[in-house]
Design a protein around this motif. Sequence first.
Motif, PDB file in Angstrom:
ATOM      1  N   ASP A  60       0.835  -1.206   0.000  1.00 45.64           N
ATOM      2  CA  ASP A  60       0.000   0.000   0.000  1.00 45.64           C
ATOM      3  C   ASP A  60       0.870   1.256   0.000  1.00 45.64           C
ATOM      4  OD1 ASP A  60      -2.312  -1.500  -0.010  1.00 45.64           O
ATOM      5  OD2 ASP A  60      -2.715  -1.254   2.135  1.00 45.64           O
ATOM      6  N   ALA A  63       2.433   1.665  -3.384  1.00 47.41           N
ATOM      7  CA  ALA A  63       1.433   2.116  -4.356  1.00 47.41           C
ATOM      8  C   ALA A  63       1.138   3.602  -4.167  1.00 47.41           C
ATOM      9  CB  ALA A  63       0.153   1.293  -4.215  1.00 47.41           C
ATOM     10  N   GLN A  64       1.031   4.046  -2.911  1.00 44.11           N
ATOM     11  CA  GLN A  64       0.794   5.466  -2.644  1.00 44.11           C
ATOM     12  C   GLN A  64       1.977   6.308  -3.111  1.00 44.11           C
ATOM     13  OE1 GLN A  64      -0.052   5.675   1.532  1.00 44.11           O
ATOM     14  NE2 GLN A  64      -2.043   4.674   1.342  1.00 44.11           N
ATOM     15  N   ALA A  66       4.106   5.533  -5.506  1.00 43.05           N
ATOM     16  CA  ALA A  66       4.095   5.537  -6.969  1.00 43.05           C
ATOM     17  C   ALA A  66       3.052   6.515  -7.496  1.00 43.05           C
ATOM     18  CB  ALA A  66       3.835   4.126  -7.501  1.00 43.05           C
ATOM     19  N   GLN A  67       1.897   6.555  -6.856  1.00 44.65           N
ATOM     20  CA  GLN A  67       0.849   7.496  -7.269  1.00 44.65           C
ATOM     21  C   GLN A  67       1.296   8.938  -7.047  1.00 44.65           C
ATOM     22  OE1 GLN A  67      -2.045   6.920  -8.891  1.00 44.65           O
ATOM     23  NE2 GLN A  67      -2.139   9.139  -9.015  1.00 44.65           N
ATOM     24  N   ALA A  68       1.948   9.200  -5.918  1.00 47.71           N
ATOM     25  CA  ALA A  68       2.439  10.551  -5.632  1.00 47.71           C
ATOM     26  C   ALA A  68       3.485  10.964  -6.660  1.00 47.71           C
ATOM     27  CB  ALA A  68       3.010  10.622  -4.218  1.00 47.71           C
ATOM     28  N   ALA A  70       3.771   9.833  -9.754  1.00 43.76           N
ATOM     29  CA  ALA A  70       3.078  10.054 -11.029  1.00 43.76           C
ATOM     30  C   ALA A  70       2.371  11.403 -11.033  1.00 43.76           C
ATOM     31  CB  ALA A  70       2.083   8.922 -11.279  1.00 43.76           C
ATOM     32  N   THR A  71       1.772  11.758  -9.908  1.00 38.82           N
ATOM     33  CA  THR A  71       1.094  13.059  -9.803  1.00 38.82           C
ATOM     34  C   THR A  71       2.098  14.199  -9.921  1.00 38.82           C
ATOM     35  OG1 THR A  71      -0.641  12.100  -8.415  1.00 38.82           O
ATOM     36  CG2 THR A  71      -0.368  14.479  -8.308  1.00 38.82           C
TER      37      THR A  71
END
Length: 107
Positions: A60, A63-64, A66-68, A70-71
Amino acid sequence: EEDEEGVRMALLAKVMGGADLIKAAAAGFDASMADLRVKRQAMIEGQRAALALEREQQEDVYAQAAQAIATMRADLEALSSLSRIHTPAPHPESAGLGGAAALGLEE
């Protein structure tokens, strides 16, 4: 002869009683070992569950992250696009000319 027979019977009773004690002790030992195996297995399963939960939490977090990332990349790309749109073109007199022309010292 009767005394010998009586002694034999008494010894046989003691041996049989001793054998019963040994059987009882062995059964108790087996029960204790089975109980220990059950407890050990429960401990192992508890550790496996804890590791699985930890791994899930780490996934988790990754994943968070990686999302940050990408953002942030998308935000940087958007800012870069905006700066290309809003950056004024260089003045024609300073574009491609040497230092004298840029300073107005050209003849």
